[in-house]
Design an enzyme around this catalytic site. Structure first.
Site, short mmCIF file in Angstrom:
data_model
loop_
_atom_site.label_atom_id
_atom_site.label_comp_id
_atom_site.label_asym_id
_atom_site.label_seq_id
_atom_site.Cartn_x
_atom_site.Cartn_y
_atom_site.Cartn_z
N ASP A 240 -7.65 -1.56 -2.98
CA ASP A 240 -6.61 -1.45 -1.94
C ASP A 240 -7.19 -1.59 -0.54
O ASP A 240 -6.47 -1.87 0.42
CB ASP A 240 -5.88 -0.11 -2.05
CG ASP A 240 -5.00 -0.13 -3.28
OD1 ASP A 240 -5.52 0.14 -4.37
OD2 ASP A 240 -3.82 -0.46 -3.14
N ASN A 250 -9.82 2.34 -4.36
CA ASN A 250 -8.88 1.82 -5.37
C ASN A 250 -8.20 3.00 -6.05
O ASN A 250 -8.46 4.17 -5.74
CB ASN A 250 -9.61 0.93 -6.38
CG ASN A 250 -8.66 0.16 -7.29
OD1 ASN A 250 -7.67 -0.40 -6.82
ND2 ASN A 250 -8.92 0.15 -8.57
O1 MRU Z 1 -0.50 2.61 -6.36
P1 MRU Z 1 -0.57 1.16 -6.71
O2 MRU Z 1 0.01 0.84 -8.04
O3 MRU Z 1 -0.01 0.30 -5.61
O4 MRU Z 1 -2.12 0.85 -6.78
C1 MRU Z 1 -2.57 -0.43 -7.08
C2 MRU Z 1 -4.03 -0.51 -7.21
O5 MRU Z 1 -4.75 0.45 -7.08
C3 MRU Z 1 -4.60 -1.88 -7.41
O6 MRU Z 1 -5.81 -1.80 -8.12
C4 MRU Z 1 -4.88 -2.53 -6.04
O7 MRU Z 1 -3.75 -2.47 -5.24
C5 MRU Z 1 -5.33 -3.91 -6.18
S1 MRU Z 1 -4.01 -4.99 -6.58
C6 MRU Z 1 -4.59 -6.55 -6.77
#
Ligand code: MRU
Length: 356
Positions: A240, A250
């Site tokens: 993220d 992440n």
């Molecule tokens: O809380 P989320 O579902 O939005 O978290 C998503 C993640 O942690 C993903 O690994 C990250 O956003 C990478 S997406 C290509």
């Protein structure tokens, strides 16, 4: 990628409406939802109807298009951009996309605003598709090397959903897997369930099934023993926000997988488009870690025998809980970063060599 044999993207624009796949209903129901206002866009990000760093960036970009359609006014646009950035704090792609849009739109109080906003939002979306595709082409080489050495199925562990549902198409962590599968390399994916929202079980397994890629859901705590048993050849996760020093933020639990991978000499790769790099901060303590509602821990959702979605409490009513949504994996635990420009060391030197 495919749903019931039909190719989809996660977001598109049609007749002044933004269309999304409502991810809160997957894998039980496939529902395409309309976003008509900036409020709809903010709500979709907050409630995680759309989620995943690149996709929330794209939704924010289209959110500003909707904001202009609603009211073509600079102060309304500024308010919209602030509210979008505040809707989820950790994934840097959200701010990156809003800043990129506002660079084009600030001070532009004309009939041109809508046209320019739409062009830029589409450019963000198309760029993400190209970047994710290139991540796949670059990451494929690693899987290929393991397959040649092993002469058997490559077992890949992934956490959360960094698949096409988290981007526009292809995904980040899944893109090398899709490319390997399309090339005829045998892959099998260990899918971390990813409590509390189960993005692994609900979304990653779902999209891999749709593409015909063998996968098994495991509890979040199972990765360690599988690595000790030699049943994981590599890990690939998304991110993220990756700092310029290579530290990777992440989904909660990523750090523990990286520790287990290090202890067992399992390569641990992170796949990301450059829009996920935060060049502005150097200390992971400065990353805002999202804390979500404790209801996400205390309740689980699933379908009953009539295929209706139901939510039930699983904790004592009196129990308190803490729901941290992300953690940070230090660069020293990361084997490499797979980007659209190539694979690099998780370090300032590595990143700067690729992104001068
Ligand atoms: O809380 P989320 O579902 O939005 O978290 C998503 C993640 O942690 C993903 O690994 C990250 O956003 C990478 S997406 C290509």
């Amino acid at each position: 990628m495919q749903v019931n044999g039909k190719a989809y993207r996660t977001i598109w624009f049609e007749n002044n409406i933004v269309k999304i796949i409502d991810q809160t209903k997957l894998p039980h129901q496939f529902i395409i939802k309309d976003l008509k206002t900036i409020k709809d866009s903010i709500n979709a990000i907050k409630t995680m109807e759309v989620r995943g760093a690149p996709l929330i960036g794209a939704t924010a970009a289209y959110g500003l298009v909707l904001s202009i359609i609603e009211k073509n006014d600079q102060s309304f646009l500024k308010r919209s951009s602030k509210d979008l950035i505040a809707s989820r704090p950790t994934a840097i792609n959200l701010k990156w996309a809003v800043d990129r849009m506002m660079k084009k739109l600030s001070g532009l109080n004309s009939n041109e605003a809508l046209k320019i906003a739409l062009e830029e939002a589409k450019a963000i979306v198309e760029e993400d598709v190209t970047f994710c595709k290139n991540i796949g082409v670059n990451g494929l080489k690693i899987i290929e090397e393991i397959a040649i050495k092993k002469k058997d199925t490559v077992n890949i562990l992934t956490h959360c959903n960094a698949g096409w549902l988290a981007t526009i198409d292809w995904g980040t962590a899944t893109s090398p897997i899709y490319h390997a599968h399309q090339k005829g390399i045998k892959v099998h994916v260990w899918v971390d369930e990813t409590r509390p929202r189960n993005q692994g079980a609900n979304l990653t397994s779902y999209e891999l099934n749709e593409e015909g890629i063998p996968n098994k859901i495991i509890t979040d705590n199972a990765g360690g023993i599988l690595m000790q048993r030699g049943q994981v050849d590599m890990c690939i996760v998304g991110t993220d926000r990756t700092l310029s020093n290579g530290d990777v933020c992440n989904k909660i639990g990523t750090y523990l997988k990286a520790l287990a991978a290090k202890d067992n000499n399992v390569p641990f790769y992170v796949a990301l488009p450059s829009s996920t790099i935060d060049w502005s901060i150097k200390d992971q303590k400065q990353i805002p870690i999202e804390e979500r509602s404790s209801e996400e821990l205390s309740h689980v959702e699933g379908v009953d025998e009539n295929n209706e979605i139901k939510k039930v409490r699983i904790y004592p009513q009196k129990s308190k809980s803490l729901n941290l949504a992300f953690d940070v994996t230090p660069a020293k635990l990361v084997t490499g970063l797979i980007t659209e420009k190539g694979i690099c060391e998780a370090s300032e030197k590595g990143l700067k060599e690729l992104f001068k």
